[in-house]
Design a protein around this motif. Structure first.
Motif, PDB file in Angstrom:
ATOM      1  N   ARG A   1       0.678  -1.183  -0.042  1.00  0.00           N
ATOM      2  CA  ARG A   1      -0.074  -0.031  -0.043  1.00  0.00           C
ATOM      3  C   ARG A   1       0.918   1.248  -0.147  1.00  0.00           C
ATOM      4  O   ARG A   1       0.311   2.288  -0.081  1.00  0.00           O
ATOM      5  CB  ARG A   1      -1.052  -0.127   1.358  1.00  0.00           C
ATOM      6  CG  ARG A   1      -1.964  -1.047   1.204  1.00  0.00           C
ATOM      7  CD  ARG A   1      -2.989  -0.956   2.402  1.00  0.00           C
ATOM      8  NE  ARG A   1      -3.912  -1.904   2.372  1.00  0.00           N
ATOM      9  CZ  ARG A   1      -4.814  -2.212   3.297  1.00  0.00           C
ATOM     10  NH1 ARG A   1      -4.980  -1.404   4.436  1.00  0.00           N
ATOM     11  NH2 ARG A   1      -6.013  -3.107   3.479  1.00  0.00           N
ATOM     12  N   HIS A   2       2.251   1.061   0.049  1.00  0.00           N
ATOM     13  CA  HIS A   2       3.058   2.269   0.300  1.00  0.00           C
ATOM     14  C   HIS A   2       3.479   2.498  -1.095  1.00  0.00           C
ATOM     15  O   HIS A   2       4.225   1.933  -1.824  1.00  0.00           O
ATOM     16  CB  HIS A   2       4.278   1.987   1.070  1.00  0.00           C
ATOM     17  CG  HIS A   2       3.952   1.533   2.428  1.00  0.00           C
ATOM     18  ND1 HIS A   2       3.294   2.377   3.288  1.00  0.00           N
ATOM     19  CD2 HIS A   2       4.244   0.438   3.198  1.00  0.00           C
ATOM     20  CE1 HIS A   2       3.045   1.864   4.385  1.00  0.00           C
ATOM     21  NE2 HIS A   2       3.683   0.894   4.496  1.00  0.00           N
ATOM     22  N   TRP A   3       3.316   3.864  -1.783  1.00  0.00           N
ATOM     23  CA  TRP A   3       3.355   4.271  -3.015  1.00  0.00           C
ATOM     24  C   TRP A   3       4.731   5.215  -2.841  1.00  0.00           C
ATOM     25  O   TRP A   3       4.898   5.706  -1.967  1.00  0.00           O
ATOM     26  CB  TRP A   3       2.150   5.136  -3.402  1.00  0.00           C
ATOM     27  CG  TRP A   3       1.053   4.340  -3.722  1.00  0.00           C
ATOM     28  CD1 TRP A   3       0.063   4.480  -3.042  1.00  0.00           C
ATOM     29  CD2 TRP A   3       0.924   3.357  -4.640  1.00  0.00           C
ATOM     30  NE1 TRP A   3      -1.033   3.177  -3.463  1.00  0.00           N
ATOM     31  CE2 TRP A   3      -0.476   2.712  -4.603  1.00  0.00           C
ATOM     32  CE3 TRP A   3       1.685   2.696  -5.831  1.00  0.00           C
ATOM     33  CZ2 TRP A   3      -0.710   1.924  -5.391  1.00  0.00           C
ATOM     34  CZ3 TRP A   3       1.232   1.648  -6.612  1.00  0.00           C
ATOM     35  CH2 TRP A   3      -0.110   1.293  -6.284  1.00  0.00           C
ATOM     36  N   THR A   4       5.401   5.543  -3.906  1.00  0.00           N
ATOM     37  CA  THR A   4       6.490   6.309  -3.940  1.00  0.00           C
ATOM     38  C   THR A   4       6.215   7.575  -5.000  1.00  0.00           C
ATOM     39  O   THR A   4       5.062   7.457  -5.568  1.00  0.00           O
ATOM     40  CB  THR A   4       7.704   5.705  -4.555  1.00  0.00           C
ATOM     41  OG1 THR A   4       7.526   5.300  -5.850  1.00  0.00           O
ATOM     42  CG2 THR A   4       7.975   4.474  -3.596  1.00  0.00           C
ATOM     43  N   VAL A   5       6.921   8.672  -4.640  1.00  0.00           N
ATOM     44  CA  VAL A   5       6.744   9.935  -5.705  1.00  0.00           C
ATOM     45  C   VAL A   5       6.972   9.110  -7.133  1.00  0.00           C
ATOM     46  O   VAL A   5       5.903   9.678  -7.934  1.00  0.00           O
ATOM     47  CB  VAL A   5       7.641  10.732  -5.491  1.00  0.00           C
ATOM     48  CG1 VAL A   5       7.699  11.958  -6.642  1.00  0.00           C
ATOM     49  CG2 VAL A   5       7.492  11.338  -4.051  1.00  0.00           C
ATOM     50  N   SER A   6       7.796   8.316  -7.507  1.00  0.00           N
ATOM     51  CA  SER A   6       7.909   7.809  -8.891  1.00  0.00           C
ATOM     52  C   SER A   6       6.777   7.112  -9.270  1.00  0.00           C
ATOM     53  O   SER A   6       6.445   6.994 -10.494  1.00  0.00           O
ATOM     54  CB  SER A   6       8.958   7.178  -8.995  1.00  0.00           C
ATOM     55  OG  SER A   6      10.334   7.805  -8.789  1.00  0.00           O
ATOM     56  N   ASP A   7       5.840   6.348  -8.283  1.00  0.00           N
ATOM     57  CA  ASP A   7       4.709   5.670  -8.830  1.00  0.00           C
ATOM     58  C   ASP A   7       3.550   6.606  -9.098  1.00  0.00           C
ATOM     59  O   ASP A   7       2.653   5.974  -9.918  1.00  0.00           O
ATOM     60  CB  ASP A   7       4.226   4.870  -7.706  1.00  0.00           C
ATOM     61  CG  ASP A   7       5.180   3.796  -7.191  1.00  0.00           C
ATOM     62  OD1 ASP A   7       5.808   3.378  -7.992  1.00  0.00           O
ATOM     63  OD2 ASP A   7       4.948   3.563  -6.048  1.00  0.00           O
ATOM     64  N   VAL A   8       3.419   7.989  -8.619  1.00  0.00           N
ATOM     65  CA  VAL A   8       2.263   8.716  -9.036  1.00  0.00           C
ATOM     66  C   VAL A   8       2.093   8.980 -10.362  1.00  0.00           C
ATOM     67  O   VAL A   8       0.913   9.030 -10.877  1.00  0.00           O
ATOM     68  CB  VAL A   8       2.518  10.114  -8.174  1.00  0.00           C
ATOM     69  CG1 VAL A   8       1.508  11.047  -8.436  1.00  0.00           C
ATOM     70  CG2 VAL A   8       2.407   9.690  -6.664  1.00  0.00           C
ATOM     71  N   PRO A   9       3.046   9.332 -11.358  1.00  0.00           N
ATOM     72  CA  PRO A   9       2.912   9.612 -12.731  1.00  0.00           C
ATOM     73  C   PRO A   9       2.282   8.205 -13.216  1.00  0.00           C
ATOM     74  O   PRO A   9       1.544   8.042 -14.406  1.00  0.00           O
ATOM     75  CB  PRO A   9       4.204   9.685 -13.462  1.00  0.00           C
ATOM     76  CG  PRO A   9       4.867  10.564 -12.169  1.00  0.00           C
ATOM     77  CD  PRO A   9       4.389   9.769 -10.866  1.00  0.00           C
ATOM     78  N   LEU A  10       2.943   6.909 -12.773  1.00  0.00           N
ATOM     79  CA  LEU A  10       2.412   5.710 -13.040  1.00  0.00           C
ATOM     80  C   LEU A  10       1.010   5.337 -12.862  1.00  0.00           C
ATOM     81  O   LEU A  10      -0.070   5.072 -13.821  1.00  0.00           O
ATOM     82  CB  LEU A  10       3.035   4.560 -12.737  1.00  0.00           C
ATOM     83  CG  LEU A  10       4.677   4.487 -12.971  1.00  0.00           C
ATOM     84  CD1 LEU A  10       5.389   3.392 -12.241  1.00  0.00           C
ATOM     85  CD2 LEU A  10       4.879   4.683 -14.519  1.00  0.00           C
ATOM     86  N   LEU A  11       0.499   5.783 -11.746  1.00  0.00           N
ATOM     87  CA  LEU A  11      -1.009   5.834 -11.405  1.00  0.00           C
ATOM     88  C   LEU A  11      -1.738   6.710 -12.332  1.00  0.00           C
ATOM     89  O   LEU A  11      -2.782   6.163 -12.852  1.00  0.00           O
ATOM     90  CB  LEU A  11      -1.142   6.001  -9.937  1.00  0.00           C
ATOM     91  CG  LEU A  11      -0.648   5.164  -8.878  1.00  0.00           C
ATOM     92  CD1 LEU A  11      -0.592   6.143  -7.420  1.00  0.00           C
ATOM     93  CD2 LEU A  11      -1.440   3.963  -8.804  1.00  0.00           C
ATOM     94  N   ASP A  12      -1.233   7.896 -12.741  1.00  0.00           N
ATOM     95  CA  ASP A  12      -2.164   8.745 -13.554  1.00  0.00           C
ATOM     96  C   ASP A  12      -1.970   8.303 -14.818  1.00  0.00           C
ATOM     97  O   ASP A  12      -3.097   8.197 -15.356  1.00  0.00           O
ATOM     98  CB  ASP A  12      -1.216  10.189 -13.385  1.00  0.00           C
ATOM     99  CG  ASP A  12      -2.095  11.307 -13.903  1.00  0.00           C
ATOM    100  OD1 ASP A  12      -3.272  11.602 -13.454  1.00  0.00           O
ATOM    101  OD2 ASP A  12      -1.898  11.646 -15.352  1.00  0.00           O
TER     102      ASP A  12
END
Length: 753
Positions: A435-446
Motif C-alpha cells: 500500500r506504500h506508494w512512492t513519488v515515482s509511482d504517482v505518474p504511473l498511477l495517473d
C-alpha cells in the motif's frame, strides 16, 4: 499623529496617508465579514438565490483573505510624475468612496505602477521621483527617495544616493524560514518576465539566487490580476520539489492578496495518494522513462484476455461455449472504439451478450424441418434480458475484460514486471504488492487512470438511488405537513375563509424540488475541487525545479494543462535526479515543439561573490564553459573548510560558531549521517520533514534545493555529485563553512585553499 512624533513633514504626510488607507481597509473588512455572515445566515434558499449567495460568500471571503494577508504592509512605494500627479503603490488596489471611484492605492500589477520598477535616470518614464516606504505594522519608519529627473533640484532629505539601499537591506536581512515576496524590490529584468504577455509555455532559467522562484510566483499573481475571471474559475497549480519547499514559498502569494492557488508536489497529484517516499535512483529512473507509457498500455491490453480454450456457460439447461474465436471478434471490435479499458467494457459486454443471444436463439428457435427461425424480435430481446441476469455470463465477462483500478494495475505490474522490461530494469522496479506508494509511482498511477478510464455507470446508479431516496423522504415530509394542515382545519366551518385561503407546502412545491433545495452545497474553492479531481484542467501551472521531473511526470502535468499555459522554473546545471529530463528541449519538444519562450536571469541576489566563486569552481571543473550568475554584493567573508576527526562533535562546534543571532542556519549533509549529527544538535531531528522556521535545520542536498539561509555548513562534500555540491554551496546569504573527514573534491579544495 503629533509633530513631536514626526517632526519630518515627509514622514508625517506618508503616515497620514497610511492611516487613511487602513481606516478604509478596516471598513472594507467589516463590510466583508458582515456580508459573509448575512449570506451564510440565509440557509437553504431556492436554487438561483443559493447560487447568488455562494458567489457572494466566495467574493467576500476572497476579499477578507486578501486584506488579512497584506495587513501591516499595504503600501510600499510612491511615484511622482513630471505632470505633478502622485500615485501610491501597494500590494492591492483601493478606491475612494466618491462617485468616480478614484484610485487611492494602485495595485503593483497595474500598468500605471510599472514605472516604479522600470524607470531609470536615463529612461525616467515620466517620473520625477520614486519613493520606497518602509513600515513596521502600520507605522512608517523610513523613506528612500530616488531622483529620476536630474533637473529637479527639490530635495526631501530622504534621498538614496545609490538607489540600492532598499534592495541591499532586503538582501542582508535575516532569513525567517519562509520566502518573502519581492514586490518592493522587483528589478527591471525580473519585471519583464513577470509581465510578459506570452500566453503559452515560458521558461525562466537562472542560477542560484537569481530570484527565479520569486519571479514565477509574482508572475502567477500578475496573471491572476490580468485574467481574474478565468484563473479564479480554473485555479493555478504550483508544483514544487518537496513539502518543505512548498512550506517555504507558501506565504508569498497570500502576501500579495492571492489565495486561489493549489500548491503540491508530484507525490500529491493523484487524488487519494500523498507520498514523500522515494525509490532507489535506479528504480526512479526506470519508472520515469517515457517508454513506461507504452509498457503500461501493453500491460492493460494483456488484461483483455481470450478463453483457454473455451468458457462454458450454463443457461436454462443449455451449455453455451465461448471460444477464443468468438471472444476475439468481440475484443477487436471493442478495441476499435479507442476508448479507455473500463469505459470500453460496456461495448465488450454488449458484444458478448449479443453473441450468446444469437447462439441460444439459433439453438432453440430454428425449425428442424426447414431451418427457419421461429423467434420474433421480442423473443430475442427476452432471451438477451435473461442472459443479462445470469451470473455465469458476468463471471465470464469479468474474466475476459475485468474492471481494473489504477492502483491495482500498477501494483500488479510492479509485483511482476518480467516480460515487459529487461531483466535488469525489472529487478530494479520489482516489489511485493504494497500500500506504500512512492513519488515515482504517482505518474504511473495517473497514466494507468488515463488508460483505464472510469466506468461511472455504477456511480450514476448509486446517485440515482440516493436521489430517489431523498425524493421519497421529501414526499413524506410534505405528506406530514399536509396531514397536519388537514387536522388543524377539519373542525372549522366549511365557509371559513381562513380555512380555504391558507396554503400548504403541497400547494407550492413538489417532492422533487423540495429535495433539490436540501442538496448539500459545495463551498469548496476551485483549488480544493481541483485537488480532488484528476481530470481538472488548470488555468496556469508553475513548476519549480522543472529540470528534475521525469518524462512520465511531464505527461501527468501536460494532461493538467491542455492549453499549455505554464511557467517552468529551473537550472539545468542543478539537475540531480537520475530520471530528470534536464534540457528544456527534451522537456517541451514532445508537447509544444519550439513554441515556447525562454528568459534567463543572470544576476545573483542571494549568494555573495566570495561564496559564488567557490561554487562556480566546482562546476567549472566538470563543465569548463560554465558561466555562473554574477553576484550583486560581496561580504568580505571567505568560506572556510576544516578537517575533523570526530564529525558529530565538530559539527556541533561549527553550528555554535555559524548560527546567527537572528536568521537561520542549515546543516547540509548526506542522509546517512543525519541520525549521528542530529544526536549532537539541540532541537534538531533526523528523518522528518524539516521545519524551516527553526533556527537550525538538518537537510540533505536535494532537500536544500530552492531554499536559502543566512549561514550554511556543508558536511562531507566528497560524497556529493557535482550538481548536489553546487546546490549545497549556494544556499548561504552570508557565511559558508565546510567540514570533512574524507578528502575534499579536488576543485573544492583548490577553491578553498
Amino acid at each position: 499623529m503629533s509633530n513631536t512624533e514626526f517632526p519630518d513633514d515627509e514622514l508625517r504626510h506618508e503616515q497620514e496617508f497610511i492611516d487613511g488607507l487602513y481606516a478604509r481597509v478596516d471598513v472594507l473588512r467589516g463590510d466583508a465579514e458582515a456580508g459573509v455572515a448575512d449570506a451564510l445566515a440565509q440557509g437553504h434558499t431556492p436554487r438561483q438565490a443559493r447560487l447568488e449567495r455562494d458567489i457572494l460568500v466566495a467574493e467576500r471571503s476572497g476579499l477578507l483573505a486578501a486584506l488579512n494577508a497584506v495587513d501591516g504592509s499595504l503600501c510600499f512605494g510612491r511615484i511622482d510624475l513630471a505632470s505633478g500627479h502622485t500615485h501610491h503603490i501597494g500590494r492591492i488596489g483601493l478606491r475612494a468612496d466618491d462617485d468616480e471611484r478614484t484610485p487611492v492605492l494602485i495595485d503593483w500589477r497595474a500598468d500605471v505602477a510599472r514605472p516604479f520598477y522600470l524607470a531609470t535616470g536615463h529612461t525616467p518614464m515620466g517620473l520625477r521621483r520614486r519613493r520606497h516606504i518602509a513600515t513596521e505594522g502600520r507605522r512608517v519608519t523610513h523613506l528612500h527617495d530616488e531622483i529620476l529627473d536630474l533637473g529637479d533640484d527639490t530635495r526631501t532629505g530622504h534621498e538614496d544616493p545609490t538607489g540600492d539601499a532598499v534592495l541591499l537591506a532586503a538582501l542582508n536581512s535575516a532569513r525567517t524560514g519562509r520566502m518573502g515576496d519581492i514586490v518592493r524590490t522587483i528589478q527591471a529584468d525580473q519585471d519583464r518576465v513577470i509581465r510578459a504577455p506570452h500566453r503559452g509555455v515560458m521558461v525562466v532559467e537562472g542560477g542560484p539566487g537569481t530570484g527565479k522562484t520569486a519571479v514565477a510566483l509574482h508572475r502567477a499573481a500578475y496573471l491572476l490580476y490580468e485574467h481574474r475571471e478565468l484563473l479564479a474559475r480554473r485555479a493555478v497549480l504550483i508544483v514544487g520539489p518537496n513539502p518543505a519547499f512548498l512550506g517555504y514559498i507558501g506565504e508569498v502569494l497570500p502576501s500579495l492578496g492571492e489565495t486561489g492557488v493549489l500548491l503540491a508536489t508530484v507525490g500529491e497529484l493523484f487524488p487519494g495518494v500523498r507520498t514523500t517516499r522515494t525509490d532507489a535512483p535506479e528504480a526512479a529512473e526506470v519508472k520515469g522513462r517515457a517508454e513506461m507509457a507504452g509498457v503500461l498500455a501493453e500491460y492493460v491490453r494483456d488484461r483483455q484476455t481470450l478463453p483457454d480454450p473455451v468458457i462454458a456457460i450454463e443457461h436454462d439447461r443449455e451449455i453455451l461455449m465461448l471460444d477464443d474465436g468468438l471472444v476475439n471478434v468481440a475484443r477487436e471490435r471493442t478495441r476499435a472504439t479507442k476508448l479507455p479499458h473500463n469505459v470500453a467494457r460496456e461495448h465488450f459486454e454488449g458484444h458478448i451478450l449479443n453473441t450468446l443471444t444469437d447462439m441460444l436463439a439459433e439453438r432453440i428457435g430454428t425449425d428442424p424441418y426447414d431451418g427457419s427461425n421461429l423467434l420474433d424480435p421480442s423473443d430475442v430481446t427476452q432471451i438477451r434480458d435473461e442472459l443479462a441476469e445470469n451470473p455465469e455470463v458476468w463471471s465470464a465477462i469479468d474474466q475476459l475484460w475485468p474492471r481494473i483500478t489504477p492502483r491495482r494495475l500498477v501494483a500488479d505490474f510492479l509485483a511482476a514486471p518480467e516480460g515487459y522490461l529487461s531483466d535488469e530494469d525489472a529487478a530494479a522496479v520489482r516489489r511485493p504488492v504494497t500500500r506504500h506508494w512512492t513519488v515515482s509511482d504517482v505518474p504511473l498511477l495517473d497514466e494507468a487512470a488515463e488508460l483505464l478510464g472510469e466506468d461511472d455507470r455504477l456511480a450514476r446508479e448509486r446517485a440515482e438511488r440516493e436521489r430517489q431516496r431523498q425524493i421519497a423522504y421529501a414526499q413524506g415530509v410534505l405528506d406530514v405537513s399536509y396531514a397536519s394542515r388537514t387536522f388543524e382545519f377539519e373542525d372549522k366551518e366549511e365557509d371559513d375563509p381562513e380555512s380555504s385561503e391558507v396554503l400548504s407546502a403541497h400547494d407550492i412545491i413538489d417532492a422533487e424540488r423540495f429535495a433539490e433545495r436540501h442538496e448539500e452545497d459545495d463551498h469548496r474553492s476551485a483549488a480544493e475541487r481541483a485537488a480532488a479531481d484528476r481530470t481538472w484542467a488548470f488555468g496556469h501551472i508553475i513548476v519549480d525545479e522543472a529540470q528534475e521531473l521525469s518524462p512520465m511526470a511531464w505527461r501527468l502535468l501536460m494532461r493538467r494543462s491542455p492549453t499549455r499555459s505554464m511557467t517552468l522554473v529551473g537550472d539545468p546545471a542543478q539537475t540531480s535526479e537520475a530520471g530528470g529530463v534536464g534540457s528544456w528541449e527534451g522537456i517541451l519538444g514532445p508537447y509544444v515543439e519550439d513554441r515556447w519562450e525562454h528568459h534567463r536571469l543572470g544576476v545573483n541576489y542571494r549568494t555573495p561573490a566570495e561564496i559564488m566563486e567557490v561554487a562556480a569552481a566546482v562546476v567549472r571543473d566538470a563543465h569548463p564553459g560554465f558561466e555562473p550568475p554574477s553576484s550583486v554584493r560581496a561580504t568580505g567573508v571567505r568560506p572556510w573548510a576544516r578537517a575533523a576527526a570526530d564529525l558529530p562533535a565538530a559539527t556541533a562546534d561549527a553550528v555554535k560558531e555559524l548560527t546567527p543571532e537572528e536568521g537561520r542556519l542549515a546543516v547540509v549533509a548526506p542522509r546517512e549521517l543525519h541520525r549521528a549529527l542530529a544526536a549532537r544538535l539541540d532541537g534538531v531531528t533526523a528523518g522528518a520533514e524539516p521545519d524551516l522556521t527553526h533556527q537550525v535545520v538538518l537537510l540533505d542536498p536535494r532537500q536544500a534545493k530552492g531554499l536559502e539561509f543566512d549561514s550554511v555548513l556543508v558536511v562531507e562534500p566528497g560524497r556529493y555529485g557535482t550538481s548536489d555540491l553546487y546546490v549545497a554551496l549556494t544556499r548561504a546569504t552570508q557565511r559558508l563553512g565546510v567540514l570533512h573527514t574524507e578528502p575534499l573534491p579536488e576543485p573544492l579544495a583548490k577553491a578553498l585553499a
